[in-house]
Design a protein around this motif. Structure first.
Motif, mmCIF file in Angstrom:
data_model
loop_
_atom_site.group_PDB
_atom_site.id
_atom_site.type_symbol
_atom_site.label_atom_id
_atom_site.label_comp_id
_atom_site.label_asym_id
_atom_site.label_seq_id
_atom_site.Cartn_x
_atom_site.Cartn_y
_atom_site.Cartn_z
ATOM 1 N N ILE A 11 0.843 -1.186 0.000
ATOM 2 C CA ILE A 11 0.000 0.000 0.000
ATOM 3 C C ILE A 11 0.880 1.239 0.000
ATOM 4 C CG2 ILE A 11 -1.934 -1.158 1.145
ATOM 5 C CD1 ILE A 11 -1.182 0.385 3.693
ATOM 6 N N CYS A 12 0.348 2.296 -0.570
ATOM 7 C CA CYS A 12 1.068 3.566 -0.626
ATOM 8 C C CYS A 12 0.738 4.383 0.616
ATOM 9 C CB CYS A 12 0.667 4.329 -1.892
ATOM 10 S SG CYS A 12 1.490 5.913 -2.011
ATOM 11 N N LEU A 13 1.687 4.524 1.503
ATOM 12 C CA LEU A 13 1.474 5.288 2.732
ATOM 13 C C LEU A 13 1.304 6.774 2.465
ATOM 14 C CD1 LEU A 13 4.005 3.485 5.098
ATOM 15 C CD2 LEU A 13 1.544 3.111 4.877
ATOM 16 N N SER A 14 1.877 7.273 1.388
ATOM 17 C CA SER A 14 1.749 8.695 1.053
ATOM 18 C C SER A 14 0.314 9.066 0.712
ATOM 19 C CB SER A 14 2.649 9.040 -0.135
ATOM 20 O OG SER A 14 3.987 8.769 0.184
ATOM 21 N N ASP A 15 -0.479 8.089 0.254
ATOM 22 C CA ASP A 15 -1.858 8.370 -0.149
ATOM 23 C C ASP A 15 -2.863 8.212 0.983
ATOM 24 O OD1 ASP A 15 -0.932 8.893 -2.664
ATOM 25 O OD2 ASP A 15 -1.582 6.995 -3.531
ATOM 26 N N LEU A 16 -2.405 7.874 2.197
ATOM 27 C CA LEU A 16 -3.331 7.743 3.327
ATOM 28 C C LEU A 16 -3.898 9.113 3.670
ATOM 29 C CD1 LEU A 16 -1.402 5.379 5.781
ATOM 30 C CD2 LEU A 16 -3.391 4.814 4.397
ATOM 31 N N PRO A 17 -5.229 9.272 3.596
ATOM 32 C CA PRO A 17 -5.803 10.568 3.947
ATOM 33 C C PRO A 17 -5.741 10.796 5.453
ATOM 34 C CG PRO A 17 -7.522 9.020 3.303
ATOM 35 C CD PRO A 17 -6.215 8.326 3.125
ATOM 36 N N LYS A 18 -5.163 11.901 5.844
ATOM 37 C CA LYS A 18 -4.944 12.189 7.277
ATOM 38 C C LYS A 18 -6.252 12.231 8.064
ATOM 39 C CE LYS A 18 -0.521 12.823 6.532
ATOM 40 N NZ LYS A 18 -0.095 11.739 5.704
ATOM 41 N N ASP A 19 -7.340 12.669 7.410
ATOM 42 C CA ASP A 19 -8.611 12.770 8.122
ATOM 43 C C ASP A 19 -9.254 11.408 8.397
ATOM 44 O OD1 ASP A 19 -9.090 12.508 5.327
ATOM 45 O OD2 ASP A 19 -11.125 13.268 5.592
ATOM 46 N N LYS A 20 -8.710 10.340 7.803
ATOM 47 C CA LYS A 20 -9.236 8.989 8.049
ATOM 48 C C LYS A 20 -8.439 8.251 9.127
ATOM 49 C CE LYS A 20 -12.559 8.510 5.017
ATOM 50 N NZ LYS A 20 -13.855 7.941 5.337
ATOM 51 N N ILE A 21 -7.342 8.829 9.570
ATOM 52 C CA ILE A 21 -6.530 8.216 10.623
ATOM 53 C C ILE A 21 -7.079 8.683 11.967
ATOM 54 C CG2 ILE A 21 -4.210 8.061 11.626
ATOM 55 C CD1 ILE A 21 -3.136 8.612 8.771
ATOM 56 N N SER A 32 -9.041 2.438 8.824
ATOM 57 C CA SER A 32 -9.856 1.313 8.396
ATOM 58 C C SER A 32 -9.663 1.100 6.891
ATOM 59 C CB SER A 32 -11.325 1.592 8.704
ATOM 60 O OG SER A 32 -12.119 0.505 8.313
ATOM 61 N N LEU A 33 -9.293 -0.118 6.516
ATOM 62 C CA LEU A 33 -9.046 -0.460 5.120
ATOM 63 C C LEU A 33 -10.027 -1.527 4.654
ATOM 64 C CD1 LEU A 33 -5.150 -0.688 5.177
ATOM 65 C CD2 LEU A 33 -6.559 1.271 4.539
ATOM 66 N N THR A 34 -10.276 -1.543 3.359
ATOM 67 C CA THR A 34 -11.157 -2.517 2.731
ATOM 68 C C THR A 34 -10.384 -3.223 1.634
ATOM 69 O OG1 THR A 34 -13.087 -1.119 3.144
ATOM 70 C CG2 THR A 34 -13.308 -2.767 1.424
ATOM 71 N N THR A 35 -10.607 -4.537 1.511
ATOM 72 C CA THR A 35 -10.043 -5.265 0.382
ATOM 73 C C THR A 35 -11.179 -5.762 -0.490
ATOM 74 O OG1 THR A 35 -9.967 -7.403 1.523
ATOM 75 C CG2 THR A 35 -8.012 -5.998 1.693
ATOM 76 N N PHE A 36 -10.920 -5.853 -1.780
ATOM 77 C CA PHE A 36 -11.894 -6.355 -2.733
ATOM 78 C C PHE A 36 -11.214 -7.414 -3.584
ATOM 79 C CE2 PHE A 36 -13.829 -6.381 -6.941
ATOM 80 C CZ PHE A 36 -15.153 -6.597 -6.613
ATOM 81 N N ASP A 37 -11.739 -8.645 -3.521
ATOM 82 C CA ASP A 37 -11.163 -9.741 -4.305
ATOM 83 C C ASP A 37 -11.606 -9.639 -5.763
ATOM 84 O OD1 ASP A 37 -10.114 -10.615 -1.945
ATOM 85 O OD2 ASP A 37 -11.310 -12.438 -1.813
ATOM 86 N N SER A 51 -7.648 -5.671 -4.400
ATOM 87 C CA SER A 51 -7.251 -4.276 -4.231
ATOM 88 C C SER A 51 -7.417 -3.883 -2.767
ATOM 89 C CB SER A 51 -8.098 -3.355 -5.114
ATOM 90 O OG SER A 51 -9.448 -3.371 -4.687
ATOM 91 N N VAL A 52 -6.725 -2.822 -2.379
ATOM 92 C CA VAL A 52 -6.808 -2.279 -1.016
ATOM 93 C C VAL A 52 -7.209 -0.819 -1.135
ATOM 94 C CG1 VAL A 52 -5.573 -1.862 1.147
ATOM 95 C CG2 VAL A 52 -4.933 -3.818 -0.292
ATOM 96 N N SER A 53 -8.234 -0.432 -0.373
ATOM 97 C CA SER A 53 -8.699 0.947 -0.406
ATOM 98 C C SER A 53 -9.085 1.396 0.996
ATOM 99 C CB SER A 53 -9.895 1.095 -1.351
ATOM 100 O OG SER A 53 -10.971 0.293 -0.906
ATOM 101 N N PRO A 66 -15.480 9.301 -4.217
ATOM 102 C CA PRO A 66 -14.584 8.357 -4.901
ATOM 103 C C PRO A 66 -13.864 7.438 -3.913
ATOM 104 C CG PRO A 66 -13.693 10.581 -4.976
ATOM 105 C CD PRO A 66 -15.061 10.685 -4.375
ATOM 106 N N ILE A 67 -13.594 6.237 -4.375
ATOM 107 C CA ILE A 67 -12.822 5.262 -3.586
ATOM 108 C C ILE A 67 -11.357 5.668 -3.667
ATOM 109 C CG2 ILE A 67 -12.098 2.854 -3.434
ATOM 110 C CD1 ILE A 67 -14.826 2.123 -4.680
ATOM 111 N N ILE A 68 -10.673 5.656 -2.520
ATOM 112 C CA ILE A 68 -9.244 5.963 -2.470
ATOM 113 C C ILE A 68 -8.491 4.638 -2.469
ATOM 114 C CG2 ILE A 68 -7.383 7.051 -1.158
ATOM 115 C CD1 ILE A 68 -9.559 8.894 0.060
ATOM 116 N N PHE A 69 -7.952 4.268 -3.634
ATOM 117 C CA PHE A 69 -7.191 3.033 -3.753
ATOM 118 C C PHE A 69 -5.771 3.256 -3.241
ATOM 119 C CE2 PHE A 69 -10.538 2.405 -6.903
ATOM 120 C CZ PHE A 69 -10.964 1.133 -6.563
#
Length: 79
Positions: A11-21, A32-37, A51-53, A66-69
């Motif tokens: 996963i790209c740590l740079s793309d983690l939205p600060k407001d979701k931490i 909180s992360l979601t995976t989709f098979d 995928s991880v979003s 939008p989903i943040i992948f």
């Protein structure tokens, strides 16, 4: 002998939205992360099984935000 499925992901740590931490009661930070098979029949996806979003709230889903992948991963069968 037991069998299982191991998931590895990048996963790209740079793309983690600060407001979701968020900070939990133990003073540690979480997101909180979601995976989709992906479907095994999907020939467009060659190098990943899922995928991880960032998990969206029901309101965000309803508002069609939008989903943040963040990345993708592979599933390995363990025997």
């Amino acid at each position: 002998m037991s069998t299982g499925r191991l998931r590895t992901m990048n996963i790209c740590l740079s793309d983690l939205p600060k407001d979701k931490i968020y900070t939990a009661g133990n003073n540690k930070k979480y997101i909180s992360l979601t995976t989709f098979d992906y479907s095994p029949d999907d020939e467009r996806i060659k190098d990943a099984d899922f995928s991880v979003s960032v998990t969206r709230t029901p309101q965000e889903e309803n508002d069609k935000k939008p989903i943040i992948f963040l990345g993708s991963g592979c599933i390995h069968n363990i025997t």
